[in-house]
Design an enzyme around this catalytic site. Structure first.
Site, PDB file in Angstrom:
ATOM      1  N   SER A 273       0.845  -1.080  -0.105  1.00 55.57           N
ATOM      2  CA  SER A 273       0.096   0.118   0.129  1.00 55.57           C
ATOM      3  C   SER A 273       0.788   1.003   0.012  1.00 55.57           C
ATOM      4  CB  SER A 273      -0.948  -0.074   1.172  1.00 55.57           C
ATOM      5  OG  SER A 273      -1.583  -1.130   1.395  1.00 55.57           O
TER       6      SER A 273
HETATM    7  N1  SAH Z   1      -1.412  -3.567   3.295  1.00 58.60           N
HETATM    8  C1  SAH Z   1      -0.980  -4.446   2.530  1.00 58.60           C
HETATM    9  C2  SAH Z   1      -1.654  -4.380   1.178  1.00 58.60           C
HETATM   10  C3  SAH Z   1      -1.485  -5.659   0.290  1.00 58.60           C
HETATM   11  S1  SAH Z   1      -2.595  -5.749  -1.127  1.00 58.60           S
HETATM   12  C4  SAH Z   1       0.551  -4.232   2.097  1.00 58.60           C
HETATM   13  O1  SAH Z   1       1.213  -3.048   2.753  1.00 58.60           O
HETATM   14  O2  SAH Z   1       1.472  -5.122   1.714  1.00 58.60           O
HETATM   15  C5  SAH Z   1      -3.994  -6.405  -0.726  1.00 58.60           C
HETATM   16  C6  SAH Z   1      -3.789  -7.840   0.165  1.00 58.60           C
HETATM   17  O3  SAH Z   1      -4.872  -8.319   0.163  1.00 58.60           O
HETATM   18  C7  SAH Z   1      -3.147  -8.915  -0.995  1.00 58.60           C
HETATM   19  O4  SAH Z   1      -2.029  -9.363  -0.372  1.00 58.60           O
HETATM   20  C8  SAH Z   1      -4.413  -9.615  -1.268  1.00 58.60           C
HETATM   21  O5  SAH Z   1      -3.801 -11.176  -1.738  1.00 58.60           O
HETATM   22  C9  SAH Z   1      -5.325  -9.731  -0.143  1.00 58.60           C
HETATM   23  N2  SAH Z   1      -6.430 -10.209  -0.331  1.00 58.60           N
HETATM   24  C10 SAH Z   1      -7.462 -10.106  -1.317  1.00 58.60           C
HETATM   25  N3  SAH Z   1      -8.616 -10.668  -1.043  1.00 58.60           N
HETATM   26  C11 SAH Z   1      -8.454 -11.239  -0.083  1.00 58.60           C
HETATM   27  C12 SAH Z   1      -9.355 -11.992   0.775  1.00 58.60           C
HETATM   28  N4  SAH Z   1     -10.458 -12.480   0.760  1.00 58.60           N
HETATM   29  N5  SAH Z   1      -8.597 -12.483   2.251  1.00 58.60           N
HETATM   30  C13 SAH Z   1      -7.662 -12.310   2.385  1.00 58.60           C
HETATM   31  N6  SAH Z   1      -6.758 -11.315   1.774  1.00 58.60           N
HETATM   32  C14 SAH Z   1      -6.979 -10.988   0.664  1.00 58.60           C
END
Ligand code: SAH
Length: 221
Positions: free
Chosen positions: A71
């Site tokens: 993010s």
């Molecule tokens: N705050 C994190 C953002 C990662 S992007 C960072 O700073 O790295 C969002 C994440 O949500 C991804 O890794 C994706 O795999 C996860 N995601 C998407 N749908 C999801 C679900 N249904 N359950 C759990 N994780 C999910």
């Protein structure tokens, strides 16, 4: 020394580079000093590939593999600030651990973080980073965030790092009275960051601005 250089960082990951990012967030009206301190102190360059480490303190999302992104610092700061406003939550449920950057910013500011990720490889890497950084109040689960994590609920706050088209009702069910859910909601290109507070049977909704997140996906990755 890690493969990314030391924790304090050198060159493009130095204190001066981080301070520029903090100032940029201040200019965009992030005011909570503990949040700004976390942006300053959490080594974001350790959460991305070595090839991207020099860009780690730019205010942008960056790829972390598997079609996902770390993010944007502004958004992490904004969500963390929105979550801490009023009362400091004890237990927080995070959906979408990703590389663990948002988790690492949040964890020292609350009692426990329960974080769910659907892609196991990302979760393993995040787990190693937390160990390396001495972050011990985070519990991780390979699972589907659409279901929440009922075993540890109710939560004082829920933070979503991926955008659903509509917030699943089960997540409201796992929110404590007075609890806050912070989430991007809507289709890609048209997401609103929402803060929804549970007041008795009522849900009080606030919009915090337009954002760009990856979609919340069903099932395990
Ligand atoms: N705050 C994190 C953002 C990662 S992007 C960072 O700073 O790295 C969002 C994440 O949500 C991804 O890794 C994706 O795999 C996860 N995601 C998407 N749908 C999801 C679900 N249904 N359950 C759990 N994780 C999910």
């Amino acid at each position: 020394m890690t493969k990314h250089g030391n924790r304090a960082g050198i060159g493009m990951t130095s204190a001066r580079t981080r301070e520029r990012l903090v100032q940029r967030l201040r200019d965009q009206r992030i005011t909570n000093p503990v949040v700004l301190d976390q942006i300053r102190n959490v080594p974001r360059h350790l959460f991305v590939d070595e090839a991207l480490a020099t860009r780690a303190y730019e205010d942008t999302a960056l790829p972390i593999g598997y079609g996902q992104t770390i993010s944007q610092p502004y958004v992490v700061a904004r969500m963390t600030e929105a979550l801490l406003e009023g009362t400091i939550p004890g237990k927080v449920l995070e959906i979408g651990t990703g590389c663990g950057y948002q988790t690492a910013v949040l964890a020292p500011l609350v009692r426990f973080v329960y974080s769910i990720e659907r892609i196991n490889a990302l979760l393993d890497r995040a787990r190693n980073r937390f160990k390396e950084l001495g972050i011990r109040n985070v519990h991780l689960r390979h699972g589907d965030g659409f279901l929440g994590w009922p075993a540890h609920g109710p939560y004082d706050a829920i933070l979503m790092a991926a955008a659903p088209l509509a917030i699943p009702q089960v997540l409201f069910d796992q929110l404590a009275p007075g609890g806050k859910l912070i989430a991007p909601v809507g289709p890609e290109g048209k997401q609103q960051l929402m803060r929804i507070t549970k007041r008795g049977e009522e849900l009080q909704k606030e919009t915090l601005g337009l954002v760009s997140f990856v979609p919340l996906l069903q099932g395990l990755g």
